[in-house]
Every structure is written in structure tokens, then in C-alpha cells.
Design a protein around this motif. Structure first.
Motif, short mmCIF file in Angstrom:
data_model
loop_
_atom_site.label_atom_id
_atom_site.label_comp_id
_atom_site.label_asym_id
_atom_site.label_seq_id
_atom_site.Cartn_x
_atom_site.Cartn_y
_atom_site.Cartn_z
N ARG A 14 -17.20 -5.38 13.96
CA ARG A 14 -16.15 -5.54 14.97
C ARG A 14 -14.89 -4.76 14.61
O ARG A 14 -14.20 -4.23 15.49
N GLN A 15 -14.60 -4.66 13.31
CA GLN A 15 -13.48 -3.83 12.88
C GLN A 15 -13.76 -2.36 13.20
O GLN A 15 -12.87 -1.65 13.67
N CYS A 28 -13.21 -1.74 16.87
CA CYS A 28 -11.78 -1.60 17.18
C CYS A 28 -11.26 -0.23 16.74
O CYS A 28 -10.51 0.44 17.47
N GLU A 71 -9.56 2.76 19.01
CA GLU A 71 -8.24 3.28 18.65
C GLU A 71 -8.28 4.76 18.27
O GLU A 71 -7.25 5.39 18.11
#
Length: 204
Positions: free
Chosen positions: A65-66, A69, A73
């Protein structure tokens, strides 16, 4: 000239090669990744710092999940590789250490143990190389690896990356050995030459 902030850059989040679906990490991928890591720890441990212990499923899902993200970004572009026919998770690659001002990228990769020796990582890295130059307009793509990591070096060499040099005693490796780091690179001119050679070979 107006500079587009990286987070506003638009490009596909997935693409396909002959045998692979290559896409951004998605929530829920942790179960596939965790299984592959546990299967491959003995193989990965000499080269990957994160493979020094067995991760829990929750830890792997958090990491996925990081990465999701970070992809959105545009600070790091990790991709997951799946075999198209079986939907089986093969390994991970991506475009890392990004400098959008050039732009330049570094490709990293690992393959689960049971899928090694089939040319799938080479195929995936070739796909990411095309993606970097043709979609993202890369001016430079690097592959860096331990001089002792022969499998990783062969991927770079098969794809036509040029060995620029070996940084001697560059860093402390995972096994506490002082590592010599190989730096392979490709530029747009190199990429065009490789593409022309491939097309010429295919037409013969």
C-alpha cells in the motif's frame, strides 16, 4: 518553460509484454507478494536487505500500500509482474531513484524462485525499458547491482545496457561484504540502436 509537477504527470499504470501483465501495486497484492517472498528468501537474502527476515502478511500488505501511494505521487514507480495466462505473480520490478528534471530512472528487479530461468524478468525489464524511453521520455536509465550478482548482471547485458564502470568498495552489502557496485546504463541513442537491431534481427 512550465514544469509539470510529478504528481500531475499522466501515463498508463499498466502494460503488457508477450507473456506478462505489468502493473502498479494494488491493495490486496500483499498475499501474492508474501507467498513469493517466503518461497524465495534463500535466493533473495544475499542481495536484498529487506529479505533478511520473514515478513508477516500484514507487513507485506503495508509495504504494497505504501508502494501504491508512492506510485500515485510519482516518487517511485514499482510494478508487479504477472504471467498473463495463469495470473500467477512472477516478481517485482520498477523505476526507482527518479529524477524527473532529467528525467532518469533506475530499474530494480527480483523474481520468485519457482519462476527463475524462464526469461520472464528479462522480458519484464525490457518492457520497463521501453516504457521509460517511449512513454516517460527518459534520458537515462540505470541498472545497479553487486558485482557478484551474476544473474542480475546478465539481465542488463542481454538487454544491451552498457557497463559504465564498477564502483570499488562502494557500500556495505547485505552479507557485510564490502561491495563493488556495477553501474549499467542506457541512453536514448542506445535504446534506438537496440530497437533497430531487434527489428533487423526479426526481419531476417
Amino acid at each position: 518553460m512550465d514544469i509539470v509537477p510529478p504528481i500531475l504527470k499522466e501515463f498508463p499504470h499498466s502494460f503488457e509484454t508477450e507473456r506478462l501483465l505489468i502493473r502498479l501495486p494494488l491493495p490486496g497484492d500483499g498475499v501474492y507478494i508474501n507467498q513469493a517472498i517466503i518461497e524465495s528468501l534463500e535466493h533473495l537474502r544475499p542481495w536484498m536487505q529487506w529479505a533478511n527476515r520473514t515478513p508477516s502478511l500484514d507487513e507485506t500488505e503495508i509495504n504494497v500500500r505504501q508502494a501504491y501511494c508512492h506510485f500515485l505521487e510519482r516518487v517511485d514507480l514499482r510494478f508487479h509482474l504477472f504471467e498473463k495466462r495463469s495470473k500467477r505473480f512472477i516478481g517485482s520490478s520498477g523505476l526507482h531513484r527518479i529524477d524527473w528534471s532529467v528525467p532518469k530512472f533506475e530499474i530494480g528487479y527480483w523474481c520468485r524462485k519457482s519462476e527463475m530461468g524462464k526469461g520472464l524478468i528479462t522480458e519484464g525489464v525490457r518492457g520497463l525499458t521501453v516504457f521509460a524511453f517511449e512513454i516517460l521520455g527518459a534520458k537515462r536509465v540505470e541498472i545497479r547491482c553487486d558485482e557478484r550478482n551474476i544473474r542480475s548482471r546478465k539481465v542488463a547485458e542481454r538487454l544491451g545496457y552498457q557497463l559504465e564502470g564498477i564502483l570499488r568498495n562502494f557500500r556495505l552489502a547485505v552479507d557485510d561484504h564490502i561491495e563493488n557496485t556495477c553501474i549499467y546504463s542506457m541512453t536514448p541513442d542506445d535504446f534506438k540502436q537496440q530497437t533497430l537491431q531487434q527489428r533487423s534481427g526479426a526481419s531476417q
